[in-house]
Design an enzyme around this catalytic site. Structure first.
Site, mmCIF file in Angstrom:
data_model
loop_
_atom_site.group_PDB
_atom_site.id
_atom_site.type_symbol
_atom_site.label_atom_id
_atom_site.label_comp_id
_atom_site.label_asym_id
_atom_site.label_seq_id
_atom_site.Cartn_x
_atom_site.Cartn_y
_atom_site.Cartn_z
ATOM 1 N N HIS A 46 -12.083 28.021 23.057
ATOM 2 C CA HIS A 46 -13.440 28.618 23.409
ATOM 3 C C HIS A 46 -14.022 27.479 23.695
ATOM 4 C CE1 HIS A 46 -17.528 29.250 21.954
ATOM 5 N NE2 HIS A 46 -17.539 30.388 22.743
ATOM 6 N N GLU A 49 -13.461 26.981 27.210
ATOM 7 C CA GLU A 49 -14.325 27.729 28.158
ATOM 8 C C GLU A 49 -15.793 27.651 28.382
ATOM 9 O OE1 GLU A 49 -16.955 31.431 27.437
ATOM 10 O OE2 GLU A 49 -15.163 31.507 26.057
ATOM 11 N N HIS A 50 -16.247 26.864 27.532
ATOM 12 C CA HIS A 50 -17.531 26.256 27.818
ATOM 13 C C HIS A 50 -17.680 25.030 28.600
ATOM 14 C CE1 HIS A 50 -20.321 27.929 24.394
ATOM 15 N NE2 HIS A 50 -19.578 28.647 24.541
ATOM 16 N N GLU A 126 -23.997 28.605 17.890
ATOM 17 C CA GLU A 126 -23.311 29.654 18.040
ATOM 18 C C GLU A 126 -22.928 30.277 16.889
ATOM 19 O OE1 GLU A 126 -20.314 32.206 21.428
ATOM 20 O OE2 GLU A 126 -20.455 29.959 21.661
#
Length: 423
Positions: A46, A49-50, A126
């Protein structure tokens, strides 16, 4: 019409031409999700991905966004347990810009040290947002309960502790290990010229050097039989009951989908009508299957007043026992099939959903299953297939439960839950 091409470096390209639309959706699918991680680097998929949106050799983060915003398109990404997808949707005459931007992110991202520090802070927020959502939190807790130490139990976002340990070198090492041609699928759906688009993709991707992936196979998880809980000062209690489901690619999955529709997958389902509509004991209740490469889970979720917790579990088990005893009628099965086919076809109205369908299918199953084939598989399901799945899914030796909320007397609650679920 579907097409599939595999380049010499192992990159697969799957396409669906839809001539009556004016858009095209493109996805780059990589088989790298939280399931490929370990406790130390949990969240790295993840995180990457950022980082691919944080600037390349050719574009700043703002320019990446503007490149697609300026042509009225959309660009985004998501990470799941088993894959990561970067995608764009644009008007058909701007397909070249979408391919250029996505390939630039894939091949030229900087992984700038200062941006890594800033993005860690973003992901921490998040995680906090996720912690503040009990519905999300209880689903993660269920995964940990069912899969225990297996990597399928890891949260996609990772934890504050695991993210603190991830360095730039570890990000790049993981990226270079799994972002390789043989581990990647490009899917395209919409209005585009096939030959010129394939040539364009070859220009950007043909020189991508092949490399062997670090992990060829997943460790098949054991399905555990546990209770987990987390105290949270909130008004409602949220719970998930989970049991073993059906892996991807098995025809029994279609029987499970039909069963789920009848049991808890819609507003007309037995659980919703009985517990929400007739008895008024919950605001939200539903069930759904999740399928992975070599396993699956079936989940029942509800949010309710803590005072009704054990009572609602009891009613759910009554509904399960009725299905196990009397199974389903032919009329229910027929209606569920029609509902399932209708929902599926309506879900394919956009180029984005079609791109997702063919990309994910090729990446995780190694083939594209057409909508006609799926409808045919649904139609072929018989009562005996659903009966087999009922007995496979509703196995009291594999029930798990996770709950989040404000509760007292947890030992007494757990004794009652074991009496209902762990017979």
């Amino acid at each position: 019409m579907y097409n599939k091409i595999t380049l010499d470096n192992g990159l697969r390209i799957v396409t669906e031409y839809i001539p009556y639309v004016k858009s095209v959706s493109i996805g780059i699918w990589v088989e790298a999700g939280s399931r490929k991680e370990n406790k130390q680097n949990n969240g790295v998929s993840h995180f990457i991905e950022h980082m691919l949106f944080k600037g390349t050799k050719n574009r700043s983060a703002k320019e990446i966004a503007e490149s697609i915003d300026n042509i009225g398109g959309q660009i985004n990404a998501f990470t799941s347990k088993e894959c990561t997808c970067y995608y764009a949707k644009v008007l058909d005459n701007h397909i070249d810009i979408a391919i250029d931007v996505l390939s630039d992110m894939l091949f030229n991202s900087l992984f700038d040290s200062e941006e890594i520090i800033k993005e860690k802070s973003v992901i921490y927020e998040e995680i906090k947002m996720y912690e503040d959502s009990p519905e999300d939190l209880v689903h993660d807790l269920l995964s940990q309960t069912i899969f225990n130490e297996n990597s399928l139990s890891f949260p996609i976002l990772g934890s504050k502790e695991s993210l603190e340990n991830i360095t730039r070198e570890e990000l790049i090492s993981y990226f270079e290990s799994f972002y390789i041609p043989s581990n990647t699928v490009i899917s395209i759906a919409g209005n585009f010229d096939f030959n010129s688009t394939i040539e364009m993709i070859k220009r950007y991707f043909a020189e991508w050097k092949p490399k062997r992936s670090l992990i060829e196979k997943y460790d098949k998880p054991i399905i555990y039989h546990n209770i987990s809980k987390k105290k949270k000062d909130i008004e409602q209690l949220h719970f998930c009951i989970g049991t073993e489901g059906i892996p991807q690619g098995q025809d029994d999955l279609y029987a499970l989908l039909i069963l789920n529709n009848i049991f808890g997958g819609s507003m007309s389902s037995r659980l919703f009508q009985d517990i929400r509509e007739d008895k008024g004991l919950v605001y939200s209740i539903y069930s759904y299957p999740s399928s992975y490469k070599d396993t699956g889970i079936f989940t029942i979720y509800a949010a309710l007043n803590p005072d009704y917790f054990v009572e609602v579990i009891d009613i759910i088990m009554e509904n399960i026992n009725i299905i196990k005893k009397d199974y389903l009628s032919e009329e229910e099965i027929y209606k569920s099939k029609e509902q399932l086919k209708g929902n599926y076809i309506l879900g394919l109205e956009s180029t984005s959903s079609r791109m997702t369908s063919i990309g994910k299918s090729e990446l995780l199953l190694g083939k594209v299953i057409s909508s006609q084939e799926i409808a045919s598989k649904i139609d072929k399901v018989e009562l005996k297939d659903i009966t087999r799945v009922v007995n496979r899914i509703f196995d009291s030796s594999k029930y798990n439960i996770a709950y989040v909320g404000k509760f007292d007397n947890e030992e007494e609650i757990d004794i009652k839950l074991k009496r209902l679920l762990f017979k």
